[in-house]
Design an enzyme around this catalytic site. Structure first.
Site, short mmCIF file in Angstrom:
data_model
loop_
_atom_site.label_atom_id
_atom_site.label_comp_id
_atom_site.label_asym_id
_atom_site.label_seq_id
_atom_site.Cartn_x
_atom_site.Cartn_y
_atom_site.Cartn_z
N ASP A 60 40.35 51.37 46.35
CA ASP A 60 40.84 50.20 47.08
C ASP A 60 40.19 50.22 48.44
O ASP A 60 39.82 51.28 48.96
CB ASP A 60 42.37 50.18 47.17
CG ASP A 60 42.97 51.43 47.80
OD1 ASP A 60 43.25 51.40 49.00
OD2 ASP A 60 43.15 52.42 47.08
N GLU A 147 55.82 48.93 50.87
CA GLU A 147 56.05 50.21 51.53
C GLU A 147 56.63 49.92 52.90
O GLU A 147 56.48 48.83 53.44
CB GLU A 147 54.75 51.01 51.64
CG GLU A 147 53.58 50.24 52.26
CD GLU A 147 52.26 50.99 52.16
OE1 GLU A 147 52.19 52.11 52.70
OE2 GLU A 147 51.31 50.45 51.54
#
Length: 263
Positions: A60, A147
């Site tokens: 990523d 998150e």
């Protein structure tokens, strides 16, 4: 004067060197799955099945990866890439458009992800993501990155109860899924997963972060499709460290998953 001009020229050359590199490798044929040629600046001795044993690997990337030769990276095992697109309701990653274009030209299977903020409505955040991420043929499903955010000056201490967290997730997902025609993938961390009961969410593919222990230990009983196992990967074609990820399955499983999930 000569010295000044020479220093200016050297400065320009140095700046040019920091930009996106010209590819040293030609584009690879479509559909080829490359074995990973990855190393790690801080490797972990995982118990159980080591991430290096999974045949389909990728990365990523976000604004921190400013120099990627995508053709070279792909030939060294970057078969897929999740690219940071947006945060909250008004932030666009400054490297997203470059990563999206160049990864696509190199034949890397790519998807975009959104970093969620709890001080903006899920509807506004979904619309912001849709505004900035083109609906592109062949793209992977969108990703919702869930998150706790300790760095935001406005959202760091906003932590709704677990039931509200899951409700906001579903609202964002519903809008984004309707627009792209793909059910989003959920990315999360061990702490966020446990504190918000994400194991109760059914019917979603999960992308799970676990860099200190095996993903099966960090998320007992949770099925998953992608495992982010390192933040310190080193790959030919990429300047600096990068996150490393694996797909949970064989090469045949990967091909079948793509056929069922790509736009």
């Amino acid at each position: 004067m000569f010295l000044t001009r020479r220093l200016a020229l050297l400065s320009l050359l140095a700046l040019a060197a920091c930009g996106a590199p010209r590819s040293s490798a030609p584009p690879a044929p479509a559909g080829v799955i490359f074995a990973p040629n990855f190393s790690d600046a801080h490797p972990v001795d995982f118990s159980g099945r080591a991430p290096q044993r999974y045949p389909v690997q990728g990365i990523d990337a976000a604004r921190f990866q400013t120099s990627i030769d995508w053709n070279t990276a792909r030939r060294n095992g970057v078969n897929f890439a999740f690219l940071k697109a947006t945060e909250g309701g008004d932030l666009l990653d400054p490297e997203f458009k470059n990563h999206w274009r160049d990864a696509g030209h190199a034949g890397v299977e790519r998807g975009a992800y959104h970093f969620y903020y709890f001080c903006t409505s899920p509807e506004d955040q979904a619309r912001w993501f849709i505004r900035n991420v083109p609906r592109t043929k062949g793209m992977l499903p969108p990703v919702l990155d869930m998150e706790w955010n300790p760095f935001s000056p406005t959202c760091a201490h906003v932590r709704p109860p677990a039931s509200e967290v899951r409700d906001q997730m579903r609202r964002w997902i519903r809008i984004v899924e309707s627009y792209y025609g793909q059910r989003p993938i959920i990315y999360t961390t061990p702490q966020f997963y446990a504190e918000n009961g994400l194991g109760s969410l059914r019917g979603y593919d999960f992308w799970l972060r676990a860099t200190a222990r095996n993903v099966s230990e960090a998320y007992p009983g949770q099925s998953w499709k992608f495992w982010q196992y390192s933040a310190t990967g080193i790959i030919p074609g990429i300047v600096g460290k990068v996150d490393l990820n694996v797909f949970n399955g064989s090469r045949a499983d990967w091909t079948a998953w793509l056929a069922a999930h790509k736009l």
